[in-house]
Design a protein around this motif. Sequence first.
Motif, short mmCIF file in Angstrom:
data_model
loop_
_atom_site.label_atom_id
_atom_site.label_comp_id
_atom_site.label_asym_id
_atom_site.label_seq_id
_atom_site.Cartn_x
_atom_site.Cartn_y
_atom_site.Cartn_z
N THR A 41 0.83 -1.21 0.00
CA THR A 41 0.00 0.00 0.00
C THR A 41 0.86 1.26 0.00
OG1 THR A 41 -1.58 -1.23 1.37
CG2 THR A 41 -1.96 1.13 1.11
N VAL A 42 1.80 1.33 0.94
CA VAL A 42 2.77 2.42 1.00
C VAL A 42 4.12 1.81 1.37
CG1 VAL A 42 3.38 4.66 1.99
CG2 VAL A 42 0.96 4.00 1.84
N VAL A 43 5.15 2.11 0.57
CA VAL A 43 6.47 1.54 0.80
C VAL A 43 7.51 2.51 0.25
CG1 VAL A 43 6.45 0.25 -1.38
CG2 VAL A 43 7.88 -0.55 0.52
N SER A 44 8.68 2.53 0.88
CA SER A 44 9.76 3.41 0.44
C SER A 44 10.93 2.60 -0.07
CB SER A 44 10.23 4.31 1.60
OG SER A 44 11.37 5.06 1.25
N ALA A 45 11.65 3.14 -1.04
CA ALA A 45 12.87 2.51 -1.52
C ALA A 45 13.98 2.58 -0.48
CB ALA A 45 13.32 3.18 -2.83
N ASP A 46 13.87 3.53 0.45
CA ASP A 46 14.83 3.67 1.53
C ASP A 46 14.48 2.66 2.62
OD1 ASP A 46 16.33 4.42 3.76
OD2 ASP A 46 16.14 6.56 3.36
N TRP A 47 15.39 1.76 2.94
CA TRP A 47 15.12 0.67 3.88
C TRP A 47 14.64 1.19 5.23
CZ3 TRP A 47 16.67 -1.14 8.64
CH2 TRP A 47 16.39 -2.48 8.94
N TYR A 48 15.19 2.33 5.68
CA TYR A 48 14.91 2.82 7.03
C TYR A 48 13.55 3.51 7.16
CZ TYR A 48 19.82 1.89 8.00
OH TYR A 48 21.03 1.27 8.16
N VAL A 49 12.94 3.91 6.09
CA VAL A 49 11.67 4.65 6.16
C VAL A 49 10.55 3.68 6.52
CG1 VAL A 49 9.99 5.99 4.85
CG2 VAL A 49 12.45 6.45 4.59
N ARG A 50 9.74 4.08 7.52
CA ARG A 50 8.72 3.19 8.08
C ARG A 50 7.33 3.81 8.00
NH1 ARG A 50 10.16 -0.79 11.82
NH2 ARG A 50 8.31 -0.29 13.07
N PRO A 51 6.56 3.53 6.95
CA PRO A 51 5.14 3.89 6.98
C PRO A 51 4.40 2.97 7.97
CG PRO A 51 5.90 3.35 4.75
CD PRO A 51 6.94 2.87 5.70
N GLY A 52 3.41 3.51 8.69
CA GLY A 52 2.68 2.69 9.64
C GLY A 52 1.41 3.36 10.11
#
Length: 378
Positions: free
Chosen positions: A201-212
Amino acid sequence: MRSALAGVAILLVTALPAQATPQRGVLFDGGSSYPRVIRLANGTILASITTNMGADGTGVISASADNGRTFKRIATIKDPAGARGGGTCCSTLYELPSAVGTLPAGTVLWVSTMGFSAPLGVRNTSNRLWASTDRGVTWRFLSNVAVSPNRFDIWEPSLSVAADGRLVAFYSDETDKVHHDQKLVQVRSADGVHWTDQRETVVSADWYVRPGMINTLRLPDRSYFMTYEVCNNDLIHLCSAYFRRSADGWNYGDPRDLGTLVLTADGKHGRHTPTPAWSPRPGRAGTILLITEMLVQDGGATAGGNGGTILANDNHGDGPWYEMPAPIKVSGVDNEGCRNFSPSLLPARDGRAVLEVTTDYDHAVCKTYYATGPLSRF
């Protein structure tokens, strides 16, 4: 992950003076978290909390038949997956607006994350769905919405019915650790039992980024409005609230697009645990309300309304948002897991008042509180 306690009561029709501070009451007089409150189609108000007092993680359901003036505990949900120290977290309540499979319209659903407190060697968290066909009095286990395939967690589930009539579940997913620290995903079901079509649904290419912390609303125009936090994307908008929209409740656009930041005209924004609600007022065509754990200024410093502000928008999220006083003012809020953690709102049917449920410390115990106040600009 999140944990906070909440109490519940619904909004009184009589507006309070703008200068008055509403008196808060206690919904659950013990350690609790993730309070949620809904109004059923018949007018009954239901509230839920999770509690991990003792060895078992349980859900507690309370009901009000007098517009939130009083509440009575009507059920305790004891899921075996949360027993013996397994723990429960991050639950939500939802009433089906239409039939899903053999579940009739009006079925109340409760979904919660189970097993997050289990030792790492035996941990497999699961989002577990329970159903009630008698307005929350009795409950039966329905299905596992999702089960972690490894020792990493899934949690923070929420529910919606898409335009095609299928039940959709959204949740935070930490199990793809090779590619992402956390992402938001969704699944759907035609019967509430069998879940398919998992997608990001929501995801970042940056490993550290955390949608929640995802939640959705269906607006009166039949469109869908989604809110969530995005953590670690930059130092100023740290865990700030974002939104996106959908015409059908399943397709919310490119998952790699982080969405639109919720901002006031002077750059204030909410941080952590965003929870939306829709009210028929004060906007002429209705207003989207958003409450978050914290409120910060343009540069990231704590704002004066921190712990006591509702953000509002009269145009489906477009343009700047504005501030409204929340019924409860929680002092000292700074992302520590209890104070104003994951608060919830329930506007009155006429939009003149709003009930807030949130958590705060009473000495060392995180308790759930509720209060009703007017919906008015500062």
